[in-house]
Design a protein around this motif. Structure first.
Motif, short mmCIF file in Angstrom:
data_model
loop_
_atom_site.label_atom_id
_atom_site.label_comp_id
_atom_site.label_asym_id
_atom_site.label_seq_id
_atom_site.Cartn_x
_atom_site.Cartn_y
_atom_site.Cartn_z
N VAL A 230 -3.22 3.58 5.86
CA VAL A 230 -4.57 3.43 5.30
C VAL A 230 -5.34 4.75 5.42
O VAL A 230 -6.11 5.10 4.54
N GLY A 231 -5.14 5.47 6.52
CA GLY A 231 -5.81 6.75 6.69
C GLY A 231 -5.38 7.76 5.63
O GLY A 231 -6.21 8.51 5.09
N ARG A 232 -4.10 7.81 5.32
CA ARG A 232 -3.60 8.70 4.27
C ARG A 232 -4.16 8.30 2.91
O ARG A 232 -4.50 9.14 2.08
N TYR A 233 -4.24 7.00 2.69
CA TYR A 233 -4.77 6.48 1.43
C TYR A 233 -6.23 6.89 1.27
O TYR A 233 -6.66 7.28 0.18
N LYS A 234 -6.97 6.83 2.37
CA LYS A 234 -8.38 7.22 2.32
C LYS A 234 -8.53 8.71 1.96
O LYS A 234 -9.40 9.09 1.17
N LEU B 283 -6.48 3.98 -7.58
CA LEU B 283 -6.56 3.88 -6.12
C LEU B 283 -7.29 2.61 -5.68
O LEU B 283 -6.84 1.90 -4.77
N LEU B 284 -8.41 2.32 -6.32
CA LEU B 284 -9.15 1.11 -5.97
C LEU B 284 -8.36 -0.14 -6.34
O LEU B 284 -8.30 -1.11 -5.58
N GLY B 285 -7.74 -0.11 -7.53
CA GLY B 285 -6.93 -1.24 -7.95
C GLY B 285 -5.72 -1.44 -7.07
O GLY B 285 -5.33 -2.57 -6.76
N GLY B 286 -5.11 -0.34 -6.65
CA GLY B 286 -3.96 -0.44 -5.75
C GLY B 286 -4.33 -1.03 -4.41
O GLY B 286 -3.58 -1.83 -3.84
N LEU B 287 -5.51 -0.65 -3.91
CA LEU B 287 -5.97 -1.20 -2.63
C LEU B 287 -6.26 -2.69 -2.76
O LEU B 287 -5.86 -3.49 -1.91
N PHE C 62 -16.55 2.87 2.02
CA PHE C 62 -16.84 1.62 2.74
C PHE C 62 -15.66 0.66 2.65
O PHE C 62 -15.24 0.06 3.64
N LEU C 63 -15.14 0.50 1.44
CA LEU C 63 -14.04 -0.44 1.23
C LEU C 63 -12.82 -0.05 2.05
O LEU C 63 -12.23 -0.88 2.76
N VAL C 64 -12.42 1.20 1.96
CA VAL C 64 -11.21 1.61 2.67
C VAL C 64 -11.44 1.61 4.18
O VAL C 64 -10.51 1.33 4.96
N GLU C 65 -12.66 1.89 4.63
CA GLU C 65 -12.95 1.83 6.06
C GLU C 65 -12.87 0.38 6.58
O GLU C 65 -12.38 0.13 7.68
N LEU C 66 -13.34 -0.57 5.79
CA LEU C 66 -13.22 -1.97 6.18
C LEU C 66 -11.76 -2.39 6.23
O LEU C 66 -11.36 -3.16 7.12
N VAL C 67 -10.97 -1.91 5.30
CA VAL C 67 -9.53 -2.20 5.33
C VAL C 67 -8.90 -1.59 6.58
O VAL C 67 -8.04 -2.21 7.22
N LYS C 68 -9.32 -0.38 6.95
CA LYS C 68 -8.82 0.24 8.18
C LYS C 68 -9.16 -0.61 9.40
O LYS C 68 -8.37 -0.70 10.35
N LEU D 248 0.83 -1.21 0.00
CA LEU D 248 0.00 0.00 0.00
C LEU D 248 0.87 1.26 0.00
O LEU D 248 0.53 2.25 -0.66
N ALA D 249 1.98 1.22 0.72
CA ALA D 249 2.88 2.37 0.75
C ALA D 249 3.47 2.63 -0.64
O ALA D 249 3.60 3.78 -1.07
N ILE D 250 3.83 1.55 -1.35
CA ILE D 250 4.37 1.70 -2.71
C ILE D 250 3.33 2.34 -3.63
O ILE D 250 3.63 3.27 -4.40
N VAL D 251 2.09 1.85 -3.57
CA VAL D 251 1.02 2.41 -4.41
C VAL D 251 0.76 3.87 -4.06
O VAL D 251 0.61 4.72 -4.95
N TYR D 252 0.72 4.18 -2.77
CA TYR D 252 0.43 5.54 -2.31
C TYR D 252 1.50 6.53 -2.80
O TYR D 252 1.17 7.60 -3.33
N VAL D 253 2.77 6.16 -2.62
CA VAL D 253 3.86 7.04 -3.06
C VAL D 253 3.81 7.21 -4.58
O VAL D 253 4.00 8.33 -5.10
#
Length: 358
Positions: free
Chosen positions: A180-184, A36-40, A165-171, A12-17
Motif C-alpha cells: 500500500v505504501g508503494r501504491y501511495k 490508480l483509484l479504480g484499482g484501489l 486520504f483514501l490510500v491512508e485509510l486503506v493503509k 493490489l499487487a497485480i494492479v500496481y505491477v
C-alpha cells in the motif's frame, strides 16, 4: 479477515505491477489517476465477490473418510483481536494528523489565492498543500515564484488530498501489507505530473525546471500533503517533454483482461474441501428433521448419519468450516444453532425436583 487481506494484497499487487509496466511513464495523467483509484477500489471490493466453483455436499458425499481439521478458533480470535487493536491505534493517529493540519491552518495568518487559502507559517518550510490550504513560509511569500503557487493551486483544485486520504485509510485497515505504501507513492508521483502539466500550459518548461531544482532541498512534512518538492525529479523532468506513445490506446484496452484476472484470482471464497463438507454434513444431516418432527428415524439412527456434538471444541470446528464455505456450499447444508452447554448432573436433579413439585 486474514483471507480478505491476502486477497486484497494480491489484487493490489497485480494492479500496481500493471500500472508500473504500462502506464506510469505515459502522458495521460488524468486517466492514470482513474486507473490508480479504480484499482484501489477494485482491490477493496473484489475479495467480497463470490464466484462459486467449489464442491457441494452432493459432489462430496462419495468420500469415505471425514476430515477433522485442527481447532484453530482461539488463535484465529487472538490474531483478529491484535490486528484490530493495531487498526484502532493507526486510525487514532490518522485523525490526529488531520487535526494538526487543521489547527495549524486555524492558528496562522491566512490569505485568499484563487480557490485556495494560503496559510503563512513562521517555520521554515517548502510550500505544500492540504485540502484547500496552501502552507508557505511567511517570510518567503512575497518573493515566491508564481509557478510554484500555481503548482500548489493545481493540487488544491484537483482535490489530490482526497486521494491521499483514501490510500491512508486503506493503509490503516490493511497495515500489514507494505504494498500500500508503494501504491501511495505511485499516486503521489502522478499528482505531481498533473500539477506540473497544469503549470506548463502557461509557463516555460526550462524556467520551471530551474525553480523545481531550487526547491528540492526542503523537507516535506508528514505524509498526507502534496508538495512541490516531491521526487523523483528525473521522472518529472522527462515527463514534461514527453508525448503519448503510439501504444497508449492499446494499453488502455488491456485493462479489461486485467479486471478478469483480478476477479478470477482474488474473488471471495473458493469454499472448503469435499472432506470438510462431509465432516460438517455428518453432524448436521438430520438436524432439520429433528427440529421439524422432534425425532429422528430409526434408519438414520442405525446408520449413524447424525453424529453427536459432544464438546465446545467440536462445535467451534464445525462453525469454522461453515464460515469458510462458499455461498453455494452453505445452501446445501443446515447451519448449526447457537451452542448450548450440556446439562450437568446438578441440572438434571434440579429439573427432576421441579417436575415433581408440579
Amino acid at each position: 479477515m486474514i483471507i480478505y487481506v491476502i486477497r486484497f494484497s494480491l489484487s493490489l499487487a497485480i494492479v500496481y505491477v500493471f500500472y508500473k509496466a504500462f502506464f506510469e511513464n505515459e502522458k495521460g495523467h488524468g486517466f492514470k489517476r482513474l486507473v490508480l483509484l479504480g484499482g484501489l477500489a477494485t482491490s477493496l471490493v473484489v475479495p467480497l465477490v463470490s464466484i462459486d466453483t467449489s464442491e457441494s455436499i452432493k459432489s462430496a458425499i462419495s468420500a469415505v473418510e471425514p476430515y477433522v481439521p485442527t481447532n484453530y478458533f482461539f488463535w484465529e480470535w487472538l490474531a483478529g483481536a491484535v490486528y484490530l487493536l493495531v487498526v484502532a491505534v493507526l486510525l487514532v493517529r490518522f485523525g490526529v494528523d488531520i487535526y494538526r493540519f487543521l489547527r495549524k491552518a486555524a492558528c496562522n495568518e491566512q490569505r485568499r489565492y484563487g480557490r485556495a487559502t494560503v496559510v503563512l507559517l513562521k517555520e521554515d518550510t517548502t510550500p505544500y498543500s492540504f485540502l484547500h490550504y496552501i502552507f508557505i513560509n511567511k517570510a518567503q511569500f512575497e518573493a515566491i515564484p508564481p509557478e510554484l503557487l500555481k503548482h500548489e493551486l493545481a493540487h488544491v483544485q484537483q482535490w489530490h488530498t482526497l486521494d491521499i486520504f483514501l490510500v491512508e485509510l486503506v493503509k490503516v485497515l490493511v497495515w500489514i501489507n507494505p504494498m500500500v505504501g508503494r501504491y501511495k507513492k505511485a499516486m503521489q508521483l502522478n499528482h505531481e505530473f498533473l500539477a506540473d502539466g497544469d503549470v506548463l500550459r502557461t509557463h516555460d518548461t526550462r524556467h520551471y525546471q530551474d525553480i523545481l531544482l531550487s526547491y528540492l532541498d526542503g523537507q516535506q512534512p508528514l505524509n498526507m500533503v502534496s508538495g512541490f518538492n516531491f521526487s523523483p525529479t528525473k521522472q518529472r523532468f522527462q515527463m514534461m517533454t514527453r508525448g503519448k506513445s503510439s501504444m497508449y490506446t492499446l494499453k488502455q484496452v488491456f485493462i479489461v483482461p486485467l479486471l478478469a484476472v483480478i476477479l478470477i484470482s482474488c474473488s471471495d471464497n473458493p469454499g472448503v474441501s469435499g472432506k470438510e463438507m462431509l465432516y460438517y454434513w455428518r453432524y448436521t444431516a438430520g438436524m432439520q428433521e429433528i427440529l421439524e418432527t422432534g425425532e429422528m428415524s430409526e434408519k438414520d439412527l442405525k446408520e449413524g448419519i447424525l453424529l453427536p456434538i459432544e464438546t465446545k471444541g467440536q462445535y467451534d470446528t464445525l462453525m469454522a468450516i461453515y464460515k469458510n464455505m462458499s455461498s453455494g456450499q452453505r445452501g446445501s447444508v443446515y447451519k448449526l444453532p447457537a451452542y448450548l452447554e450440556p446439562l450437568t448432573d446438578a441440572d438434571w436433579q434440579q429439573m427432576k425436583k421441579s417436575m415433581q413439585a408440579q
